[in-house]
Design an enzyme around this catalytic site. Structure first.
Site, PDB file in Angstrom:
ATOM      1  N   SER A  11     -21.339   8.450  25.770  1.00 12.08           N
ATOM      2  CA  SER A  11     -20.870   9.572  24.969  1.00 12.08           C
ATOM      3  C   SER A  11     -19.619  10.142  25.614  1.00 12.08           C
ATOM      4  O   SER A  11     -18.562   9.510  25.589  1.00 12.08           O
ATOM      5  CB  SER A  11     -21.953  10.634  24.748  1.00 12.08           C
ATOM      6  N   HIS A  38     -21.333   8.348  20.924  1.00  9.14           N
ATOM      7  CA  HIS A  38     -21.421   9.623  20.197  1.00  9.14           C
ATOM      8  C   HIS A  38     -20.036  10.187  20.000  1.00  9.14           C
ATOM      9  O   HIS A  38     -19.223  10.174  20.900  1.00  9.14           O
ATOM     10  CB  HIS A  38     -22.205  10.656  21.008  1.00  9.14           C
ATOM     11  N   ASP A 130     -29.465  10.477  25.944  1.00  8.76           N
ATOM     12  CA  ASP A 130     -29.678   9.386  24.987  1.00  8.76           C
ATOM     13  C   ASP A 130     -29.451   8.066  25.723  1.00  8.76           C
ATOM     14  O   ASP A 130     -28.602   7.962  26.590  1.00  8.76           O
ATOM     15  CB  ASP A 130     -28.682   9.538  23.814  1.00  8.76           C
TER      16      ASP A 130
END
Ligand SMILES: C[S@@+](CC[C@H](N)C(=O)[O-])C[C@H]1O[C@@H](n2cnc3c(N)ncnc32)[C@H](O)[C@@H]1O
Lengths: 197, 292
Positions: A11, A38, A130
């Site tokens: 991310s 992301h 995540d």
């Protein structure tokens, strides 16, 4: 041991990390690479363009049912989950998982379900957790886990969480990830030749 | 070319227990889907596998079960369980003016075509809870086309159609929808279209005056009319390629010549046998015109 897929998640800080990593791989890297990063809903084109400028591999944003191709980097589009199927990719609009869509965990676990021990999961820099349970699942299914050394990550939260979830993973500084992937892929090529003989 | 998958390992290679094990889970899932089809008539057999698998496991977890076969036992014997599963398998996530740039392009490139028709017939296939239908109705009204339009809005799932008819949507999404509406080229103030009521946003009922909501299964039901526009966004992603191709035949047969087909923003006609029957209007938007 042959590998069929490299599943990569990141991310915050992911763009420059991926530019460096993918820039270190040759155009004929034999394993398809699937990436979830992301980001905001509308930034698709720019991300693909910047990655493409950094690597000789073919970078493309995924459209539904795209075939997995060697020499390609398949980037998940914003606002869809990405699922790995046998030889191709599917998209879904299911609810965000842990606030993320696309979710790294979702992509990782579908890769592991489909390709099992032929899966390499890679977790890079990022500002949330995540990817860590997905990476653990990849290992549970017999696959291999690589994690960017949190000390070399722009934001260490994501790789830290991954190290905690998968203590047996290989933890490598950013600049050693591409050489390691190359090594693993050569192992793959060797195994393929053996099968062919 | 797709990379070849698991080959039988050559002699001397490390045996990999997981790779060698036959995929029992896949067999179980196929049996379950076959059972559902034969018992209830819902045909999920050619849905994209990874997604179906995820949804089945979600139901298994929520029921406190531990295996596919346990779920099969419940689903085949309890219609109520089938209903729950139907909700799980039809992924109903949707939004008003989702992908605003699509609506801008639709106004610019499709509306002028529609103006040339005395009567306009539109089909929303897989409309879910109807947000997309209300969005289109607002657009048509603002373009002065609503009164000569008839919209057919269909879905496999009766529950979502009831919600679509009611026209009450969550208040907490109105900020997002207002934003989408403006970026979609909306010509009024979005708040004119709803009032806060019954704990939600109740939409102006005149928006559905020319809308028919009805159950229709894209896999097993036939074409039921001829349309100038067919919209099917983010539905075919749940189907495998063979089934996608079959449904494209249905759309082709349901479109008038020079009619317009709209797909979701990450869907394509590539490799479909009908690919060359359409021309893409204004890429990258997935708006196609039937030209042969
Ligand atoms: C993700 S929603 C798409 C909603 C809307 N078109 C959008 O893009 O926001 C997918 C819908 O397809 C419907 N669907 C799934 N299988 C179907 C089938 N065989 N026939 C008709 N509708 C189906 C589901 O019930 C669900 O409401």
């Amino acid at each position: 041991m042959p590998y069929s897929i490299v599943a990569m998640g990141t991310s915050w800080g992911g763009l420059s990390a991926m530019m460096k990593l993918l820039g270190g791989l040759p155009a004929d890297f034999p394993i398809p690479i699937v990436v979830v990063q992301h980001r905001s809903k509308d930034s698709d084109r720019l991300l693909v363009q910047l990655l493409q400028d950094a690597t000789p591999l073919h970078v493309c944003e995924v459209e539904d049912k795209d075939l997995l191709l060697a020499g390609s980097v398949h980037v998940a589009p914003a606002n869809y989950h990405l699922l790995v199927e046998q030889g191709y990719l599917s998209l879904t609009t299911e609810e965000p998982v842990r606030y993320s869509r696309p979710s790294i965990d979702v992509m990782f676990s579908s890769a592991a379900d489909t390709y099992r021990s032929e899966t390499i999961g890679v977790v890079l820099t990022g500002a949330n957790e995540d990817g860590s349970s997905g990476l653990a699942y990849i290992v549970k299914r017999g696959g291999r886990a690589l994690i960017q050394d949190p000390k070399t990550a722009e934001i260490p939260i994501m790789p830290d969480a991954a190290v905690k979830a998968v203590p047996t993973a290989e933890v490598l500084p950013l600049d050693q990830l591409a050489p390691r992937l190359l090594e693993l892929s050569r192992g793959a090529a060797k195994a393929d030749r053996r099968t062919a003989v | 070319m797709a990379v070849p998958i698991t080959e039988a390992p050559a002699t001397g290679a490390e045996p990999d227990p997981l790779a060698l094990k036959p995929d029992l889970e896949r067999i179980e899932i196929e049996l379950l889907l076959e059972g559902i089809f034969r018992h209830y008539g819902f045909d999920f057999r050619a849905y994209a596998y990874a997604s179906i698998r995820r949804r089945l496991w979600k139901r298994i977890d929520e029921e406190g079960l531990t295996s596919m076969s346990a779920l099969q036992q419940r689903v085949l014997h309890e219609p109520a369980m089938m209903e729950k599963l139907l909700l799980d398998l039809s992924i109903n996530v949707t939004a008003m003016f989702r992908d605003p740039s699509f609506y801008v392009t639709f106004r610019e490139h499709v509306v002028p075509l529609l103006r040339t028709y005395p009567f306009i017939r539109i089909w929303h296939a897989g409309c879910s809870t109807g947000e997309e239908v209300y969005s289109m109705a607002m657009l048509l009204r603002e373009e002065g086309l609503y009164d000569r339009s008839r919209i057919y809005a269909t879905d496999i799932n009766e529950v979502v159609l009831q919600r679509a008819k009611a026209g009450i949507f969550p208040l907490d999404r109105m900020q997002e929808y207002t934003d989408n509406y403006m970026r979609a080229g909306g010509k009024r103030s979005f708040s004119e279209y709803y009032t806060a009521k019954y704990g939600g946003a109740l939409f102006d009922h005149s928006l559905t005056k020319n809308v028919v909501f009805s159950q229709h299964n894209l896999v097993t039901d036939r074409s039921f009319s001829e349309f100038n526009v067919v919209l099917c966004r983010n539905v075919l992603i749940y189907f495998d390629k063979t089934l996608q191709s079959k449904v494209h035949s249905l759309f082709y047969d349901s479109l008038a010549m020079f009619g317009v087909l709209v797909l979701g923003s990450k869907e394509t006609l590539r490799f479909m046998s009908h690919e060359e029957c359409y021309q893409q209007i204004a890429p990258p938007e997935k708006i196609f015109r039937k030209v042969r």
